[in-house]
Design an enzyme around this catalytic site. Structure first.
Site, PDB file in Angstrom:
ATOM      1  N   LYS A   1       0.838  -1.210   0.000  1.00  0.00           N
ATOM      2  CA  LYS A   1       0.000   0.000   0.000  1.00  0.00           C
ATOM      3  C   LYS A   1       0.865   1.249   0.000  1.00  0.00           C
ATOM      4  CE  LYS A   1      -1.667   1.575   4.095  1.00  0.00           C
ATOM      5  NZ  LYS A   1      -1.405   2.984   4.373  1.00  0.00           N
ATOM      6  N   ASN A   2       1.900   1.246   0.863  1.00  0.00           N
ATOM      7  CA  ASN A   2       2.681   2.469   1.034  1.00  0.00           C
ATOM      8  C   ASN A   2       3.609   2.773  -0.134  1.00  0.00           C
ATOM      9  OD1 ASN A   2       1.373   2.791   3.407  1.00  0.00           O
ATOM     10  ND2 ASN A   2       3.132   2.371   4.750  1.00  0.00           N
TER      11      ASN A   2
ATOM     12  N   ARG B   1      -4.363  10.294   5.139  1.00  0.00           N
ATOM     13  CA  ARG B   1      -3.246  11.218   5.314  1.00  0.00           C
ATOM     14  C   ARG B   1      -2.380  11.304   4.055  1.00  0.00           C
ATOM     15  NH1 ARG B   1       0.034  14.030   8.625  1.00  0.00           N
ATOM     16  NH2 ARG B   1       2.230  13.814   8.151  1.00  0.00           N
TER      17      ARG B   1
ATOM     18  N   CYS C   1      -5.637   7.801   9.954  1.00  0.00           N
ATOM     19  CA  CYS C   1      -5.776   7.212  11.284  1.00  0.00           C
ATOM     20  C   CYS C   1      -5.259   8.193  12.326  1.00  0.00           C
ATOM     21  CB  CYS C   1      -4.972   5.921  11.380  1.00  0.00           C
ATOM     22  SG  CYS C   1      -5.701   4.540  10.501  1.00  0.00           S
TER      23      CYS C   1
ATOM     24  N   ARG D   1      -0.325  14.688  13.604  1.00  0.00           N
ATOM     25  CA  ARG D   1       0.433  14.306  12.400  1.00  0.00           C
ATOM     26  C   ARG D   1       0.577  15.543  11.526  1.00  0.00           C
ATOM     27  NH1 ARG D   1      -1.588   8.493  10.268  1.00  0.00           N
ATOM     28  NH2 ARG D   1       0.418   8.515   9.223  1.00  0.00           N
ATOM     29  N   PRO D   2       1.503  16.442  11.913  1.00  0.00           N
ATOM     30  CA  PRO D   2       1.633  17.699  11.177  1.00  0.00           C
ATOM     31  C   PRO D   2       2.216  17.489   9.780  1.00  0.00           C
ATOM     32  CG  PRO D   2       3.339  17.518  12.859  1.00  0.00           C
ATOM     33  CD  PRO D   2       2.463  16.317  13.000  1.00  0.00           C
ATOM     34  N   ILE D   3       2.116  18.526   8.948  1.00  0.00           N
ATOM     35  CA  ILE D   3       2.686  18.447   7.596  1.00  0.00           C
ATOM     36  C   ILE D   3       3.705  19.559   7.380  1.00  0.00           C
ATOM     37  CG2 ILE D   3       0.779  17.206   6.486  1.00  0.00           C
ATOM     38  CD1 ILE D   3      -0.201  19.973   5.491  1.00  0.00           C
ATOM     39  N   ASP D   4       4.247  20.084   8.516  1.00  0.00           N
ATOM     40  CA  ASP D   4       5.195  21.198   8.412  1.00  0.00           C
ATOM     41  C   ASP D   4       6.424  20.844   7.571  1.00  0.00           C
ATOM     42  OD1 ASP D   4       5.618  19.369  10.533  1.00  0.00           O
ATOM     43  OD2 ASP D   4       7.100  20.690  11.452  1.00  0.00           O
ATOM     44  N   LEU D   5       6.914  19.606   7.679  1.00  0.00           N
ATOM     45  CA  LEU D   5       8.123  19.231   6.929  1.00  0.00           C
ATOM     46  C   LEU D   5       7.845  19.251   5.425  1.00  0.00           C
ATOM     47  CD1 LEU D   5       9.316  16.263   9.185  1.00  0.00           C
ATOM     48  CD2 LEU D   5      10.188  18.603   9.172  1.00  0.00           C
TER      49      LEU D   5
ATOM     50  N   ASP E   1       4.740   0.361  11.987  1.00  0.00           N
ATOM     51  CA  ASP E   1       3.516  -0.296  11.521  1.00  0.00           C
ATOM     52  C   ASP E   1       3.436  -1.763  11.949  1.00  0.00           C
ATOM     53  OD1 ASP E   1       2.775   2.058  10.383  1.00  0.00           O
ATOM     54  OD2 ASP E   1       3.109   1.456   8.311  1.00  0.00           O
TER      55      ASP E   1
ATOM     56  N   ILE F   1       7.956   6.720  16.965  1.00  0.00           N
ATOM     57  CA  ILE F   1       7.542   7.462  15.759  1.00  0.00           C
ATOM     58  C   ILE F   1       6.248   8.252  15.992  1.00  0.00           C
ATOM     59  CG2 ILE F   1       7.039   7.302  13.274  1.00  0.00           C
ATOM     60  CD1 ILE F   1       9.842   6.334  13.894  1.00  0.00           C
TER      61      ILE F   1
ATOM     62  N   ARG G   1      -8.373  -0.557   4.848  1.00  0.00           N
ATOM     63  CA  ARG G   1      -7.490   0.488   4.302  1.00  0.00           C
ATOM     64  C   ARG G   1      -6.142  -0.102   3.904  1.00  0.00           C
ATOM     65  NH1 ARG G   1      -7.759   5.911   7.699  1.00  0.00           N
ATOM     66  NH2 ARG G   1      -6.451   6.373   5.944  1.00  0.00           N
TER      67      ARG G   1
HETATM   68  C1  UD1 Z   1       4.286   6.716   6.469  1.00  0.00           C
HETATM   69  C2  UD1 Z   1       3.476   5.469   6.266  1.00  0.00           C
HETATM   70  C3  UD1 Z   1       2.941   4.964   7.593  1.00  0.00           C
HETATM   71  C4  UD1 Z   1       4.081   4.779   8.588  1.00  0.00           C
HETATM   72  C5  UD1 Z   1       4.936   6.029   8.695  1.00  0.00           C
HETATM   73  C6  UD1 Z   1       6.181   5.833   9.523  1.00  0.00           C
HETATM   74  C7  UD1 Z   1       2.568   5.796   4.062  1.00  0.00           C
HETATM   75  C8  UD1 Z   1       1.355   6.015   3.224  1.00  0.00           C
HETATM   76  N1  UD1 Z   1       2.362   5.779   5.385  1.00  0.00           N
HETATM   77  O1  UD1 Z   1       3.419   7.703   7.006  1.00  0.00           O
HETATM   78  O2  UD1 Z   1       2.284   3.714   7.366  1.00  0.00           O
HETATM   79  O3  UD1 Z   1       3.542   4.503   9.862  1.00  0.00           O
HETATM   80  O4  UD1 Z   1       5.370   6.436   7.369  1.00  0.00           O
HETATM   81  O5  UD1 Z   1       6.950   4.806   9.030  1.00  0.00           O
HETATM   82  O6  UD1 Z   1       3.653   5.574   3.551  1.00  0.00           O
HETATM   83  N2  UD1 Z   1       6.030  14.463  10.971  1.00  0.00           N
HETATM   84  C9  UD1 Z   1       6.101  15.794  11.322  1.00  0.00           C
HETATM   85  N3  UD1 Z   1       5.925  16.733  10.335  1.00  0.00           N
HETATM   86  C10 UD1 Z   1       5.713  16.384   9.035  1.00  0.00           C
HETATM   87  C11 UD1 Z   1       5.655  15.008   8.697  1.00  0.00           C
HETATM   88  C12 UD1 Z   1       5.808  14.060   9.687  1.00  0.00           C
HETATM   89  O7  UD1 Z   1       6.279  16.150  12.469  1.00  0.00           O
HETATM   90  O8  UD1 Z   1       5.568  17.276   8.187  1.00  0.00           O
HETATM   91  C13 UD1 Z   1       6.158  13.438  12.048  1.00  0.00           C
HETATM   92  C14 UD1 Z   1       4.850  12.645  12.201  1.00  0.00           C
HETATM   93  O9  UD1 Z   1       3.954  13.323  13.039  1.00  0.00           O
HETATM   94  C15 UD1 Z   1       5.350  11.352  12.811  1.00  0.00           C
HETATM   95  C16 UD1 Z   1       6.710  11.171  12.146  1.00  0.00           C
HETATM   96  O10 UD1 Z   1       7.088  12.460  11.647  1.00  0.00           O
HETATM   97  O11 UD1 Z   1       5.509  11.489  14.187  1.00  0.00           O
HETATM   98  C17 UD1 Z   1       6.714  10.163  11.022  1.00  0.00           C
HETATM   99  O12 UD1 Z   1       5.849  10.584  10.007  1.00  0.00           O
HETATM  100  P1  UD1 Z   1       6.078  10.230   8.469  1.00  0.00           P
HETATM  101  O13 UD1 Z   1       7.347   9.485   8.277  1.00  0.00           O
HETATM  102  O14 UD1 Z   1       5.857  11.470   7.686  1.00  0.00           O
HETATM  103  O15 UD1 Z   1       4.881   9.235   8.228  1.00  0.00           O
HETATM  104  P2  UD1 Z   1       3.851   9.233   7.032  1.00  0.00           P
HETATM  105  O16 UD1 Z   1       4.553   9.557   5.741  1.00  0.00           O
HETATM  106  O17 UD1 Z   1       2.633   9.980   7.389  1.00  0.00           O
END
Ligand code: UD1
Length: 417
Positions: free
Chosen positions: A22-23, A92, A116, A121-125, A306, A328, A398
């Site tokens: 999926k990922n 997400r 979920c 789960r911010p998107i700042d990065l 996961d 994480i 999902r």
């Molecule tokens: C992806 C996977 C998910 C997995 C996760 C960690 C997909 C579709 N999903 O999710 O199954 O659990 O990787 O291996 O591939 N963070 C920030 N700011 C950001 C982005 C992330 O603070 O802008 C934090 C998140 O809150 C979290 C951590 O970074 O605590 C990891 O997130 P990230 O690696 O981005 O996970 P996803 O890409 O959402």
């Protein structure tokens, strides 16, 4: 709404093919936005999250159709650069469309993504990285407006954390940016390498995917290709947990053992026998495994967050103690309350959970609250005495294609009602 009914304590036997990841499928579908012509993506699992991506592509004006496990996507007629709130909220990963739409249209409008609930789960990065490539981003009434009137320009991005989604977003956007982009502290997950393999076949020039530094040389345009998605390592870890909790021997086909290098030793130390030959894993477990000692989740190549919940299900009936440290996500222990209802002995505080194995779990009614937690309840149900009723399969669907059918083919008693 569907439920699962599981009659536990049955030995599993037989062989199953592990579904496509999926990922990997999700970012590859988002990346089709930066290509011209037909894309043929094989080994795509049938999941509700993949259906959301298809709906997003269609909303954007692209053609996207499913033929079994193959998706045909052509984005030539894409007209829209906006994803509505209703679709953004469904998962997400919808945020990974941002980089591609912005690179192609020089503008994009999205609302904040859902998915979920695993804590904040911010998107700042994602947003900060796209700003480094020249995007101007403003937020207004919950919507994100991005523009880059002269197009994106390559730059150096240093991620504060190796976010999987942010790395994917930058890679996709940088493919059509002018010049060179360097991502430092990039995520190294196998799904990142799969995305890079797909994009490179499309004509992109991406170096170092799967390592900490990724370099992308921007191109004028990319073309569609045929690509086969890698197998799902989390589904593999879940099926291994299912076999281990039932003391069974099974065969898993389409395994990439290098992707499971942090997972396989945990099972081996617990007493399981594992061998992988030509992509098929033979997995056999003793009647009752040893405690798993310490499981600390980490970015790849560390132990995957996961797989934490399915392994915790297994640890509840081990001979010994297992300590989990979830590094994480903040809120990824919702399954613990349900395991306790089944007779488990677990103490948790913050990011640490200590599991003392009990001789057996007993089936009862439990509630699924997120994707991997749902899979963990299935594992627990398979190992429990009596009937486990898992309320709602919507999270499971999902990420797991027909898990009831897969497990039934392995002699489990799992019914969807
Ligand atoms: C992806 C996977 C998910 C997995 C996760 C960690 C997909 C579709 N999903 O999710 O199954 O659990 O990787 O291996 O591939 N963070 C920030 N700011 C950001 C982005 C992330 O603070 O802008 C934090 C998140 O809150 C979290 C951590 O970074 O605590 C990891 O997130 P990230 O690696 O981005 O996970 P996803 O890409 O959402």
């Amino acid at each position: 709404m569907s439920k699962l009914l599981i009659e536990g304590s049955r030995k599993l036997r037989g062989a199953v093919k592990v579904q496509g990841a999926k990922n990997s499928t999700l970012p590859i579908l988002a990346a089709t936005v930066v290509t011209e012509g037909e894309n043929v993506i094989h080994n795509c699992p049938c999941l509700t999250d993949i259906d959301v991506s298809i709906r997003i592509l269609r909303y954007l004006g692209c053609s996207a159709s499913r033929h079994g496990h193959t998706l045909l996507v052509n984005t030539d007629n894409m007209t829209d650069c906006h994803i509505p709130n209703s679709l953004m909220r469904e998962m997400r990963s919808s945020i990974v469309f941002l980089g591609g739409i912005l690179a192609r249209f020089k503008k994009a409008r999205l609302s904040f993504p859902g998915g979920c609930e695993l804590g904040p789960r911010p998107i700042d990065l994602h947003l900060d990285a796209l700003k480094k490539l020249g995007a101007v981003i403003t937020e207004h009434h919950g919507e994100i407006y991005c523009k880059a009137p002269k197009g994106l320009v390559g730059g150096t991005v240093a991620l504060a954390f190796p976010s999987v989604g942010a790395t994917e977003n930058i890679m996709i956007a940088a493919c059509l940016a002018k010049g060179t982009t360097i991502i430092n502290n990039a995520a190294r997950e196998p799904e990142i390498s799969d995305l890079a393999d797909y994009l490179n076949k499309c004509g992109a020039e991406i170096y170092g995917a799967g390592e900490g530094t990724v370099v992308i040389e921007g191109k004028e345009k990319l073309h569609g290709v045929a690509h086969t998605v890698i197998p799902d390592r989390i589904v593999a870890a879940t099926l291994m947990s299912a076999a281990a909790i039932t003391g069974s021997e099974i065969y898993l086909e389409d395994i990439m053992s290098t992707h499971l290098s942090a997972v396989i030793p945990v099972f081996e130390e617990a007493g399981c026998n594992i061998s992988v030959k030509e992509g098929t894993m033979k997995f056999s477990s003793p009647e009752r495994i040893k405690g798993l000692k310490l499981i600390r989740t980490n970015p790849y190549p560390g132990f995957p967050t996961d797989a934490q919940a399915p392994l915790m299900a297994l640890s509840t009936v081990s001979r010994g103690i297992t300590v989990f440290v979830e590094t994480i996500f903040e809120n990824r222990y919702k399954h613990i309350g349900e395991f306790l209802r089944m007779g488990a002995n677990i103490k948790a505080e913050g990011r640490v959970a200590v599991v003392e194995g009990v001789p057996e779990l007993y089936g009862t009614s439990v509630e699924a609250m997120d994707l991997r937690g749902s899979a963990a309840l299935v594992v627990a149900g398979l190992g429990a005495q009596g009937t486990t009723e898992i309320d709602t399969t919507k999270y499971l669907e999902r990420g797991y294609e027909d898990l009831d059918v897969v497990l039934s083919s392995l002699n489990a008693s799992v019914k969807k009602i």
